[in-house]
Design a protein around this motif. Structure first.
Motif, PDB file in Angstrom:
ATOM      1  N   LEU A 191       0.711  -1.212   0.103  1.00 29.98           N
ATOM      2  CA  LEU A 191      -0.159   0.135   0.140  1.00 29.98           C
ATOM      3  C   LEU A 191       0.774   1.130   0.033  1.00 29.98           C
ATOM      4  O   LEU A 191       1.999   1.315   0.528  1.00 29.98           O
ATOM      5  CB  LEU A 191      -1.064  -0.022   1.388  1.00 29.98           C
ATOM      6  N   GLU A 192       0.317   1.994  -0.686  1.00 33.49           N
ATOM      7  CA  GLU A 192       0.838   3.546  -0.510  1.00 33.49           C
ATOM      8  C   GLU A 192       1.558   4.127   0.821  1.00 33.49           C
ATOM      9  O   GLU A 192       0.800   3.933   1.644  1.00 33.49           O
ATOM     10  CB  GLU A 192       0.088   4.717  -1.096  1.00 33.49           C
ATOM     11  N   GLY A 193       2.766   4.291   0.874  1.00 28.84           N
ATOM     12  CA  GLY A 193       3.215   4.804   2.379  1.00 28.84           C
ATOM     13  C   GLY A 193       3.991   3.651   3.184  1.00 28.84           C
ATOM     14  O   GLY A 193       4.539   3.871   4.184  1.00 28.84           O
ATOM     15  N   THR A 194       3.831   2.537   2.680  1.00 28.34           N
ATOM     16  CA  THR A 194       4.363   1.143   3.347  1.00 28.34           C
ATOM     17  C   THR A 194       5.866   1.281   2.985  1.00 28.34           C
ATOM     18  O   THR A 194       6.286   1.420   1.785  1.00 28.34           O
ATOM     19  CB  THR A 194       3.856  -0.069   2.960  1.00 28.34           C
ATOM     20  N   PRO A 195       6.924   1.436   4.015  1.00 28.44           N
ATOM     21  CA  PRO A 195       8.254   1.472   3.921  1.00 28.44           C
ATOM     22  C   PRO A 195       8.813   0.103   2.884  1.00 28.44           C
ATOM     23  O   PRO A 195       8.442  -1.143   3.538  1.00 28.44           O
ATOM     24  CB  PRO A 195       8.815   1.590   5.141  1.00 28.44           C
ATOM     25  N   ILE A 196       9.565   0.284   2.165  1.00 27.70           N
ATOM     26  CA  ILE A 196      10.143  -0.919   1.324  1.00 27.70           C
ATOM     27  C   ILE A 196      10.802  -1.645   2.286  1.00 27.70           C
ATOM     28  O   ILE A 196      10.894  -3.013   2.146  1.00 27.70           O
ATOM     29  CB  ILE A 196      11.001  -0.595   0.299  1.00 27.70           C
TER      30      ILE A 196
ATOM     31  N   MET B 282       5.305 -13.515  -3.034  1.00 30.40           N
ATOM     32  CA  MET B 282       5.088 -12.551  -4.451  1.00 30.40           C
ATOM     33  C   MET B 282       4.395 -11.232  -3.680  1.00 30.40           C
ATOM     34  O   MET B 282       3.372 -10.896  -3.616  1.00 30.40           O
ATOM     35  CB  MET B 282       3.851 -13.440  -5.150  1.00 30.40           C
ATOM     36  N   PRO B 283       5.431 -10.360  -3.618  1.00 31.96           N
ATOM     37  CA  PRO B 283       5.253  -8.917  -3.412  1.00 31.96           C
ATOM     38  C   PRO B 283       4.726  -8.118  -4.544  1.00 31.96           C
ATOM     39  O   PRO B 283       4.711  -8.610  -5.601  1.00 31.96           O
ATOM     40  CB  PRO B 283       6.494  -8.374  -3.163  1.00 31.96           C
ATOM     41  N   HIS B 284       3.841  -7.118  -4.331  1.00 34.69           N
ATOM     42  CA  HIS B 284       3.159  -6.351  -5.225  1.00 34.69           C
ATOM     43  C   HIS B 284       4.224  -5.268  -5.685  1.00 34.69           C
ATOM     44  O   HIS B 284       4.813  -4.794  -4.730  1.00 34.69           O
ATOM     45  CB  HIS B 284       2.109  -5.677  -4.579  1.00 34.69           C
ATOM     46  N   PHE B 285       4.140  -4.968  -6.983  1.00 35.80           N
ATOM     47  CA  PHE B 285       4.582  -3.991  -7.556  1.00 35.80           C
ATOM     48  C   PHE B 285       3.744  -2.912  -8.046  1.00 35.80           C
ATOM     49  O   PHE B 285       3.555  -3.110  -9.203  1.00 35.80           O
ATOM     50  CB  PHE B 285       5.880  -4.402  -8.640  1.00 35.80           C
ATOM     51  N   PRO B 286       3.150  -1.991  -7.342  1.00 35.72           N
ATOM     52  CA  PRO B 286       2.248  -1.047  -7.976  1.00 35.72           C
ATOM     53  C   PRO B 286       2.825   0.266  -8.742  1.00 35.72           C
ATOM     54  O   PRO B 286       3.607   0.999  -7.931  1.00 35.72           O
ATOM     55  CB  PRO B 286       1.399  -0.493  -6.575  1.00 35.72           C
ATOM     56  N   ALA B 287       2.747   0.194  -9.913  1.00 40.65           N
ATOM     57  CA  ALA B 287       3.460   1.223 -10.739  1.00 40.65           C
ATOM     58  C   ALA B 287       3.335   2.566 -10.344  1.00 40.65           C
ATOM     59  O   ALA B 287       4.442   3.260 -10.357  1.00 40.65           O
ATOM     60  CB  ALA B 287       2.818   1.045 -12.182  1.00 40.65           C
TER      61      ALA B 287
ATOM     62  N   GLY C 281      -3.418   1.439  -6.742  1.00 38.80           N
ATOM     63  CA  GLY C 281      -4.653   2.191  -6.469  1.00 38.80           C
ATOM     64  C   GLY C 281      -4.723   3.865  -6.767  1.00 38.80           C
ATOM     65  O   GLY C 281      -5.649   4.469  -6.985  1.00 38.80           O
ATOM     66  N   PRO C 282      -3.515   4.527  -6.295  1.00 38.65           N
ATOM     67  CA  PRO C 282      -3.471   5.907  -6.432  1.00 38.65           C
ATOM     68  C   PRO C 282      -3.707   6.275  -7.963  1.00 38.65           C
ATOM     69  O   PRO C 282      -3.531   6.003  -8.884  1.00 38.65           O
ATOM     70  CB  PRO C 282      -2.008   6.258  -6.067  1.00 38.65           C
ATOM     71  N   LYS C 283      -4.759   7.521  -7.684  1.00 38.89           N
ATOM     72  CA  LYS C 283      -5.211   7.925  -9.262  1.00 38.89           C
ATOM     73  C   LYS C 283      -3.995   8.819 -10.119  1.00 38.89           C
ATOM     74  O   LYS C 283      -3.683   8.915 -11.033  1.00 38.89           O
ATOM     75  CB  LYS C 283      -6.324   9.046  -8.981  1.00 38.89           C
ATOM     76  N   THR C 284      -3.537   9.334  -8.976  1.00 33.84           N
ATOM     77  CA  THR C 284      -2.063  10.237  -9.468  1.00 33.84           C
ATOM     78  C   THR C 284      -0.542   9.683  -9.428  1.00 33.84           C
ATOM     79  O   THR C 284      -0.382   9.308  -8.011  1.00 33.84           O
ATOM     80  CB  THR C 284      -2.039  11.634  -9.104  1.00 33.84           C
ATOM     81  N   PRO C 285       0.022   9.123 -10.305  1.00 33.22           N
ATOM     82  CA  PRO C 285       1.337   8.628 -10.196  1.00 33.22           C
ATOM     83  C   PRO C 285       2.341   9.499  -9.293  1.00 33.22           C
ATOM     84  O   PRO C 285       2.185  10.678  -9.548  1.00 33.22           O
ATOM     85  CB  PRO C 285       1.904   8.238 -11.331  1.00 33.22           C
ATOM     86  N   VAL C 286       3.399   8.768  -8.468  1.00 37.92           N
ATOM     87  CA  VAL C 286       4.029   9.559  -7.886  1.00 37.92           C
ATOM     88  C   VAL C 286       5.343   9.814  -8.611  1.00 37.92           C
ATOM     89  O   VAL C 286       6.272  10.848  -8.341  1.00 37.92           O
ATOM     90  CB  VAL C 286       4.693   9.118  -6.571  1.00 37.92           C
ATOM     91  N   GLY C 287       5.607   9.107  -9.927  1.00 37.66           N
ATOM     92  CA  GLY C 287       6.488   9.300 -10.630  1.00 37.66           C
ATOM     93  C   GLY C 287       6.437   9.212 -12.054  1.00 37.66           C
ATOM     94  O   GLY C 287       5.382   9.680 -12.573  1.00 37.66           O
TER      95      GLY C 287
END
Length: 317
Positions: free
Chosen positions: A56-61, A79-84, A115-121
């Motif tokens: 989830l967004e905000g979870t430290p790597i 199997m970790p998630h890689f959310p673009a 999930g986020p509508k706006t990409p961080v990068g």
């Protein structure tokens, strides 16, 4: 990848044998914070079970890597998630991939938009992550992608399926070009008829990738309604709403036994299908989902341990 031939109908702890077989080889999803509440996954799940780790967004790597390493050490496929949309760019993507390989011996990933509508990068889609070639270079062997039995308005705002279908065929072609093992894992749904119609449509358009069907584990109805609305589950939401009208059932855990039975009936009539296994979303708790899976799969030592541990947990609350 068709489901294995069904045996004659029977009962296995109240769940039809055909439906119970859908649970063979199931996978399950956790988050670092929910996994931390489980002292040891080995009494709960069969050895080698694939455990997805939601990022989830905000979870430290660092938390993701530590959870992956712990689960690998306990004998599970991870199997970790890689959310673009939460990855800053190619350098961060490569850094994450490298850390998972070197620090946790991970060779599998769920690659999705997120999930986020706006990409961080720089990344907006899973295809952009795949195009980097970083997973192949690092020695990853299996990549799963997201499936949407009820559509996805983030991808097709008009409610159609044109863009999501094109993306799925592109990913299938990528798997063929790269030699990567690939499967489709879906969002949870509650309407078997809709899922079966979606599978038939994919089959007809030339999709051959196996489907790992998302199913919500046992949970209170209010919990499922909350998650269903938040995750954009559409047509199958009516299944929950119909049950909610019966006030006597509001406090009873909702289990996916009817869904599995309906799926089994439909798949028995179409043996050449793509649905390979079930992926559990433990919305009512990891122990509850593990106990349901153990009960459904039959009276094994692992099932006994899972039921015993769940009972002990419930007594301690």
């Amino acid at each position: 990848m068709p489901i294995l031939p069904f045996r004659q109908p029977g009962l296995r702890d109240g769940l039809g044998v055909d439906a119970a077989r859908l649970m063979d080889g199931f996978s399950i999803e956790v988050m670092p914070r929910t996994a931390a509440k489980i002292a040891d996954f080995r009494p709960l799940l069969p050895q080698g079970t694939r455990i997805y780790i939601a990022h989830l967004e905000g979870t430290p790597i660092d938390d993701m890597i530590a959870t992956a390493r712990r689960l690998r050490d306990e004998g599970f496929a991870v199997m970790p998630h890689f959310p673009a949309r939460i990855i800053a760019g190619p350098d961060e993507l490569n850094h994450w991939i490298t850390r998972y390989r070197l620090e946790a011996d991970v060779t599998e990933a769920l690659v999705l938009a997120g999930g986020p509508k706006t990409p961080v990068g720089a990344f907006d889609s899973s295809m952009q992550l795949l195009e980097t070639g970083y997973f192949e270079e690092a020695g990853f062997e299996r990549l799963h992608i997201a499936g949407h039995p009820e559509g996805n308005r983030d991808i097709d705002p008009d409610g159609g399926t044109t863009a999501v279908d094109q993306a799925l065929l592109w990913k299938q072609d990528y798997a063929a070009r790269s030699g990567m093992q690939m499967a489709i894992v879906t969002q949870f749904a509650f309407d078997a008829a809709g899922v079966l119609a979606w599978e038939r449509r994919l089959h007809a358009m030339g999709v051959t990738l196996p489907i790992h069907l998302g199913v919500a584990g046992p949970a209170k109805l209010q919990t499922l309604l909350k998650f269903a609305i938040a995750c954009g589950v559409g047509p199958s939401l009516s299944v929950l709403q119909k049950r909610a009208r019966d006030v006597t059932k509001l406090l009873m855990p909702f289990e996916p036994d009817v869904l599995l039975a309906d799926l089994a009936t439909g798949l028995a009539e179409d043996r050449d299908n793509l649905i390979a296994q079930i992926h559990l979303f433990p919305l009512g708790g990891i122990e509850a989902s593990a106990a349901f899976a153990a009960k459904a799969r039959g009276p094994t030592d692992a099932a006994h341990d899972a039921t015993k541990l769940t009972t002990q947990t419930e007594r301690s609350i």
